[in-house]
Motif scaffolding. Structure first.
Motif, mmCIF file in Angstrom:
data_model
loop_
_atom_site.group_PDB
_atom_site.id
_atom_site.type_symbol
_atom_site.label_atom_id
_atom_site.label_comp_id
_atom_site.label_asym_id
_atom_site.label_seq_id
_atom_site.Cartn_x
_atom_site.Cartn_y
_atom_site.Cartn_z
ATOM 1 N N GLY A 225 50.289 34.841 49.461
ATOM 2 C CA GLY A 225 49.818 35.868 48.541
ATOM 3 C C GLY A 225 48.351 35.721 48.179
ATOM 4 N N LEU A 226 47.783 34.518 48.367
ATOM 5 C CA LEU A 226 46.382 34.277 48.025
ATOM 6 C C LEU A 226 45.412 34.988 48.964
ATOM 7 C CD1 LEU A 226 46.533 30.462 47.142
ATOM 8 C CD2 LEU A 226 46.184 32.352 45.534
ATOM 9 N N ILE A 227 45.894 35.416 50.137
ATOM 10 C CA ILE A 227 44.992 36.097 51.068
ATOM 11 C C ILE A 227 45.332 37.584 51.202
ATOM 12 C CG2 ILE A 227 44.501 33.994 52.377
ATOM 13 C CD1 ILE A 227 46.395 35.084 54.561
ATOM 14 N N THR A 228 46.115 38.126 50.274
ATOM 15 C CA THR A 228 46.451 39.549 50.275
ATOM 16 C C THR A 228 45.742 40.233 49.094
ATOM 17 O OG1 THR A 228 48.368 39.437 48.789
ATOM 18 C CG2 THR A 228 48.725 38.894 51.118
ATOM 19 N N PRO A 229 45.618 41.558 49.138
ATOM 20 C CA PRO A 229 44.990 42.270 48.008
ATOM 21 C C PRO A 229 45.814 42.235 46.726
ATOM 22 C CG PRO A 229 45.023 43.631 50.007
ATOM 23 C CD PRO A 229 45.921 42.462 50.254
ATOM 24 N N PHE A 230 47.081 41.792 46.816
ATOM 25 C CA PHE A 230 47.975 41.897 45.674
ATOM 26 C C PHE A 230 48.207 40.579 44.949
ATOM 27 C CE2 PHE A 230 49.203 44.949 48.995
ATOM 28 C CZ PHE A 230 48.828 46.116 48.343
ATOM 29 N N GLY A 231 47.684 39.477 45.470
ATOM 30 C CA GLY A 231 47.797 38.196 44.800
ATOM 31 C C GLY A 231 49.173 37.578 44.922
#
Length: 484
Positions: A225-231
């Motif tokens: 999730g750290l590398i997605t736009p949504f966290g």
């Protein structure tokens, strides 16, 4: 703690203090027009100085300490969120533009409240605006003092309280003595330092981690999730992220410490140059600092206080001398913002309240003394408020930003461009906007999934337009003065 880091940071603080003292000599040698010199620097900024002071005033502990701290927890999604601040310089100077500068000279406005007083001819508008500045600026400056103290604590190894005492003392002295000219000159120096420091740390962090690809792979292995736009856990939802742009993008027009820069530049060429320089400068700093915070989890998996990720990462990835040079960058960001905010707070009490309500034709010698006393006392009040810091600065910083926007955005913008806007509409906007914001902040923080600021600004705008249309229009003298 490496002695080189302490030495570089100390030299930098002394340099800023020296610039302040040189500027103070010019300010206090002014014969006549002291108020315009102390609070507006005689409206003499060129393009580069305007770009630096505009962006460094806005880019603060929130961007160098609190923002990267949030990116440390939220990942690249928060970096994307931070980039919504890219057009700040363009919006402020492009929307307020030459009209704001020309009108402020015409009506001899020194502060944003001066503009509102002349535009609406209503003491209640003035009083509520002054209250908004005092209340929210105390919170905003507290954020800067806490960020500066935490940074100084990290640099020196001193206790938080001792670091706060040293940092706050230096800032209060140089801002109190120097006034606006000191603020913009030190902003120019600090802007250059911030740019170089951000480049140094960004380059060294990726080099230390084995390159961009390697660092990103490690970040994904910690939490995809750290590398997605949504966290992580999809904590950054689209309505909230989209509406966040209003808070840190369009809404910045309503911040008094930013808007007042639209009064102080020298000519149109300075404004146009500042828009270009400021946009490039803001974009690089926002991307660089928040990206550094996001990849911090790769190098510092266990940071007790997320707001310390930037100073800790600089000490880990840079040589001591370079770390000392970099750590002056967030120090510069904090110093520049504190100085501007303290000056706005002082001008509100001294110029907008004392002169307008109690002494319309004051003695200049007395005003010099009062300006010094008020600026110094405001700094002391914030010092005591900073003794018990919250865990995450970013939320206190955003609370102060949003609160000021609900008070100032629509009265300033519609007062500048809509002839039908009147005092009743401005009062309705301030009261309903601020009231609904405080309600949402405490009881409904994400109305309809959006950021807290959206519903209050919508209510404030609707109230402004409706009440203005059903009440008496502005008198002919006001229309002539602003549109004649």
């Amino acid at each position: 703690m490496e002695w080189q880091i302490i030495l570089v940071a100390t030299i930098y603080m002394l340099l800023i203090f020296f610039i302040g003292m040189i500027s103070a000599r010019k300010t206090f040698k002014t014969r006549g027009g002291f108020i315009e010199e102390y609070f507006l620097g005689n409206r003499s900024m060129n393009g580069f100085i305007l770009a630096m002071t505009l962006t460094t005033t806005y880019i603060s502990a929130g961007s160098f300490i609190a923002g990267p701290g949030a990116a440390y927890s939220m990942g690249l999604g928060w970096v994307l969120l931070a980039m919504s601040q890219l057009p700040v310089g363009y919006l402020v100077l492009g929307v307020l533009g030459k009209r704001f500068a020309i009108l402020s000279r015409k009506i001899k406005a020194i502060t944003v409240i001066d503009f509102l007083r002349e535009r609406y001819q209503n003491n209640l508008v003035l009083a509520l605006s002054a209250f908004g500045i005092i209340f929210f600026f105390l919170a905003a400056i507290t954020v800067q003092f806490i960020g500066g103290a935490r940074l100084f604590q990290s640099i020196t190894g001193l206790s938080y309280e001792t670091a706060l005492l040293i940092f706050a003392g230096g800032v209060i002295i140089y801002v109190t003595l120097g006034g606006f000219r000191t603020v913009v000159l030190t902003d120019a120096v600090q802007g250059v330092v911030m740019f170089i420091g951000t480049f140094l740390l960004l380059f060294s962090s990726f080099k230390y981690g084995g390159g961009v690809k390697n660092v990103m792979m490690k970040l994904a292995s910690i939490d995809p999730g750290l590398i997605t736009p949504f966290g992580p856990k999809n904590s950054l939802q689209i309505p909230w992220v989209t509406s966040f742009w209003v808070l840190v993008g369009f809404g910045v027009i309503g911040l008094p410490q930013v808007a007042v820069r639209g009064m102080a530049y020298k000519d149109s060429k300075s404004m146009h140059n500042a828009i270009i320089i400021g946009t490039i400068f803001t974009g690089f700093l926002m991307l660089g600092m928040h990206l550094i915070g996001a990849i911090g989890q790769v190098f510092l998996p266990e940071v007790n206080v997320a707001d310390l990720v930037i100073p800790e990462l600089s000490k880990k990835t840079l040589q001591p001398w370079l770390a000392g040079m970099f750590l002056t960058a967030p120090l510069a960001a904090i110093l520049s913002t504190i100085s501007s905010q303290l000056l706005i707070l002082s001008s509100t009490i001294c110029k907008d309240i004392y002169i307008n309500f109690f002494k319309p034709d004051p003695d200049e010698h007395f005003i010099k003394k009062l300006s010094l006393i008020i600026t110094g006392l405001a700094g002391l009040v914030v010092f005591f408020l900073s003794l018990n810091p919250p865990e995450f600065l970013v939320w206190l910083n955003l609370f102060a930003l949003a609160g000021m926007e609900t008070v100032f955005l629509w009265p300033t913008l519609l007062g500048l461009y809509w002839p039908r806007a009147n005092a009743y509409g401005a009062l309705a906007s301030i009261i309903t906007g601020l009231g609904s914001y405080l309600f949402c902040h405490y009881f409904w923080p994400k109305p309809f999934g959006t950021h807290t600021i959206i519903l209050p600004l919508t209510i404030g705008l609707s109230a402004f337009i409706l009440i203005s249309l059903v009440t008496t229009p502005p008198d002919e003298e006001t229309i002539r003065k602003f549109w004649g």
